[in-house]
Design a protein around this motif. Sequence first.
Motif, PDB file in Angstrom:
ATOM      1  N   VAL A 273      47.635  71.286  20.327  1.00 15.47           N
ATOM      2  CA  VAL A 273      48.518  71.592  19.197  1.00 15.47           C
ATOM      3  C   VAL A 273      47.786  71.219  17.918  1.00 15.47           C
ATOM      4  O   VAL A 273      47.182  70.147  17.828  1.00 15.47           O
ATOM      5  CB  VAL A 273      49.847  70.817  19.287  1.00 15.47           C
TER       6      VAL A 273
ATOM      7  N   ASP B 226      48.514  71.045  13.881  1.00  8.63           N
ATOM      8  CA  ASP B 226      49.483  71.128  12.783  1.00  8.63           C
ATOM      9  C   ASP B 226      50.737  71.895  13.203  1.00  8.63           C
ATOM     10  O   ASP B 226      51.234  72.753  12.469  1.00  8.63           O
ATOM     11  CB  ASP B 226      48.846  71.780  11.555  1.00  8.63           C
ATOM     12  N   GLY B 227      51.223  71.594  14.383  1.00  6.35           N
ATOM     13  CA  GLY B 227      52.458  72.187  14.864  1.00  6.35           C
ATOM     14  C   GLY B 227      52.313  73.548  15.521  1.00  6.35           C
ATOM     15  O   GLY B 227      53.312  74.115  15.986  1.00  6.35           O
ATOM     16  N   LYS B 228      51.096  74.083  15.607  1.00 10.41           N
ATOM     17  CA  LYS B 228      50.873  75.398  16.206  1.00 10.41           C
ATOM     18  C   LYS B 228      50.016  75.270  17.463  1.00 10.41           C
ATOM     19  O   LYS B 228      49.110  74.426  17.530  1.00 10.41           O
ATOM     20  CB  LYS B 228      50.189  76.332  15.208  1.00 10.41           C
ATOM     21  N   LEU B 229      50.284  76.123  18.455  1.00  8.97           N
ATOM     22  CA  LEU B 229      49.514  76.110  19.683  1.00  8.97           C
ATOM     23  C   LEU B 229      48.104  76.641  19.436  1.00  8.97           C
ATOM     24  O   LEU B 229      47.880  77.485  18.576  1.00  8.97           O
ATOM     25  CB  LEU B 229      50.203  76.965  20.747  1.00  8.97           C
ATOM     26  N   HIS B 230      47.147  76.128  20.197  1.00 11.57           N
ATOM     27  CA  HIS B 230      45.770  76.602  20.119  1.00 11.57           C
ATOM     28  C   HIS B 230      45.762  78.121  20.305  1.00 11.57           C
ATOM     29  O   HIS B 230      46.213  78.633  21.332  1.00 11.57           O
ATOM     30  CB  HIS B 230      44.946  75.933  21.221  1.00 11.57           C
ATOM     31  N   PRO B 231      45.259  78.886  19.345  1.00 14.98           N
ATOM     32  CA  PRO B 231      45.394  80.350  19.399  1.00 14.98           C
ATOM     33  C   PRO B 231      44.683  81.004  20.571  1.00 14.98           C
ATOM     34  O   PRO B 231      45.183  81.980  21.137  1.00 14.98           O
ATOM     35  CB  PRO B 231      44.796  80.807  18.056  1.00 14.98           C
TER      36      PRO B 231
ATOM     37  N   ARG C 203      52.919  73.557  25.326  1.00 13.61           N
ATOM     38  CA  ARG C 203      54.320  73.524  24.890  1.00 13.61           C
ATOM     39  C   ARG C 203      54.978  72.176  25.183  1.00 13.61           C
ATOM     40  O   ARG C 203      55.892  71.748  24.458  1.00 13.61           O
ATOM     41  CB  ARG C 203      55.113  74.654  25.555  1.00 13.61           C
TER      42      ARG C 203
ATOM     43  N   ARG D  95      54.112  70.247  22.039  1.00 12.94           N
ATOM     44  CA  ARG D  95      54.735  70.746  20.812  1.00 12.94           C
ATOM     45  C   ARG D  95      56.260  70.730  20.884  1.00 12.94           C
ATOM     46  O   ARG D  95      56.934  70.219  19.969  1.00 12.94           O
ATOM     47  CB  ARG D  95      54.264  72.173  20.513  1.00 12.94           C
TER      48      ARG D  95
ATOM     49  N   ARG E 189      52.793  66.921  16.399  1.00 19.00           N
ATOM     50  CA  ARG E 189      52.180  67.844  15.443  1.00 19.00           C
ATOM     51  C   ARG E 189      50.746  68.191  15.841  1.00 19.00           C
ATOM     52  O   ARG E 189      50.265  69.289  15.583  1.00 19.00           O
ATOM     53  CB  ARG E 189      52.173  67.223  14.051  1.00 19.00           C
TER      54      ARG E 189
END
Length: 247
Positions: A153, A155-160, A199, A202, A208
Amino acid sequence: MLRATAFIAMAAFCGSSEAAAQTCKPYAFEGNGYTLCEASLDRFAVRLFWQKPDGGPYTYLSALPKTDERGGRLAFALNGGMFHPDYKPVGLHVENGRELVRANTRPGPGNFHLRPNGIFYFGEAEAGVMETGAFLKKKPKANFATQSGPMLVIDGKLHPRIAKANVSAKPRDGVCVRGDKSVVFAISDGGVPFDTFMRLFRDGLKCRNALFLDGGTAPALFVPGTRSGNVLFGLGPMIAVYEKPRP
């Protein structure tokens, strides 16, 4: 060739020390079972080990000091990241403020090089997980640091890249820091895909930033008097959690 290990499920903690029992508990998320081990820096001191005073690797968790420099008892210890066949850490390794291995920003195969990877750093009163490039730019004060990858994760986003990948289910473990003092280690009880594991951090743990520490088949966790934690092939960097002595 990189070598890696995993934690073990909650059943291994039965009959363990009171400190370990208080810090570790079972957790369920999206139909999968996990073990969470949480250590507040107000009550516990987190340490990183690789080499003994004579320069040789500790190799086994049971060889780690049973008390820290202030006499705090070892609560538990576990694998601290990926390493080469000679047990040298693959990435950044900082102990007691000394950089023993430089940060690794080179391209390469395997999970470690699935960019962005990241760094788990900590000291007496603060800890964090940060993407490697951001860490090297910001240079937060860290008495201890270990580099692993990939980030789970950011900054609150999953690894793209992981979020779009269809990867196999394997035992996985990782770390995040809630606030700046509560360190959370998580281990799956069985095999889970990377996207599910992301997930967990997150959405389940509300982290975060989270970092993948390890994954594989051989468990490596040491609880004094309960579990040896030794594995056939030995380990490189190791994380140890000590109780802080009461005043």
